[in-house]
Write an enzyme that holds these catalytic residues in place. Sequence first.
Site, PDB file in Angstrom:
ATOM      1  N   TYR A  24       0.825  -1.206   0.000  1.00 22.78           N
ATOM      2  CA  TYR A  24       0.000   0.000   0.000  1.00 22.78           C
ATOM      3  C   TYR A  24       0.871   1.272   0.000  1.00 22.78           C
ATOM      4  CZ  TYR A  24      -3.634  -3.445   0.842  1.00 22.78           C
ATOM      5  OH  TYR A  24      -4.464  -4.535   0.720  1.00 22.78           O
ATOM      6  N   SER A  25       0.632   2.176   0.936  1.00 24.33           N
ATOM      7  CA  SER A  25       1.301   3.477   0.883  1.00 24.33           C
ATOM      8  C   SER A  25       2.783   3.437   1.220  1.00 24.33           C
ATOM      9  CB  SER A  25       0.601   4.476   1.802  1.00 24.33           C
ATOM     10  OG  SER A  25      -0.632   4.883   1.240  1.00 24.33           O
ATOM     11  N   THR A  26       3.285   2.304   1.656  1.00 24.19           N
ATOM     12  CA  THR A  26       4.733   2.138   1.740  1.00 24.19           C
ATOM     13  C   THR A  26       5.362   2.456   0.388  1.00 24.19           C
ATOM     14  OG1 THR A  26       4.422   0.426   3.411  1.00 24.19           O
ATOM     15  CG2 THR A  26       6.558   0.502   2.337  1.00 24.19           C
TER      16      THR A  26
END
Length: 408
Positions: free
Chosen positions: A77-79
Amino acid sequence: MCAASSRSEVPGIAIRGSSAPRFQEAIDRFGRLFGGGRGGGALTVYHRGQRVVDVWTGWADAAQTVPWQENTAALSYSTSKGVTSTVLHLLAERGLVDYAAPVAEYWPEFGVKGKANITVAEAMSHRAGLSRIGVFARSVEELADHELIEDRLAAAAPDRFRGIPAYHAISYGTLIAGIARAVTGKSMGELYRTELAEPLGEIGLRLGDPGPDAPITVARTHGSELPFGIPQAGTVIKYAARTPVPGAGFLRSIYTEGLDRLSVGPEPAILRGELPGANGVFTARSLAAVYNAIATESALFPRARVRAMARLQSVLPDRNLLLPMGWRLGYHSFPVVGAPQAFGHVGFVGSGGWADPASGLAVGFVHNWAPEARLLPRDQFVLIGLLSAIVRGAGKDAGEPVALPKAG
């Protein structure tokens, strides 16, 4: 290989890999996260350029039939935003991008409808006023067409948060990818390979489904496949996003038609195409290697560049997340006791990459959890506990290499 501990204090949890004895507390915390068959994951830590923790445990599928392996990767995801930002910093170090320059200087189509003066630094700190992905992608199927979304971002007018930090939950990565494509002619997926994976000698840095012939496998979701674990999430989020309640800004930043379908099924929509802010598929080892290049003197990043990357851009609370994120250039502040200036990027439900240049620590953590009916799962904050234990371990005497046992 890295130094390692010879014991595990988590009953019934098989933790494989290796770790220095001084990081035993972190290993125990890591193991407890997966108690009761709760999915699987991996953790890698570098200290002053040496890999000192490299462990994995649990299951890579919901049925608990496929053990997590050394080269198991996870949708993080936003990693992804931190890795995507790192690519743009590499281009800046090469002289292809100036943070203070308008985006339109490199991407002329972007300079319309009041966006001519938006700088690269503003885009990288969520101040472009382009956070509402539903304006640019009319369905989750359209999200897979990254060039289409880049074109629509370029043609759009900014919203009322232009110049103010407002988390671009999905559009961030596509915006940064548009800048990178403008100066290189390459997609962000290709740049992951040429700018990071190949120079670092790492195989686990991908955007979207890496395909059946890739040297990594992707863990399947463990838990609810529904967005945030909410039944009828598309309808719920659609109407909640229209209300003036706290948190509606974040919902507007993620809502597009068909959100319910985003993570469902054997070929989930989120893994199609390139979403450079949301569909990175990483191994913990490769993610940690990226942040190690930032945390230590490296051929990729001289210290002057790291100081520029880490410079605080705004102290205002983020309007979409309602938190003081301390945005740097593509990363958020991520301090823990003993590492007050550390930064990185966390992903949905707690995956993340983290660097502390002051101590030379770098961390990559990935897993396959999904929340069960919780809009803001407490798991989002598990990385803080791991990081605290890692920082404490780094202050202890080094140990000799010993592999972890295959079962604890």
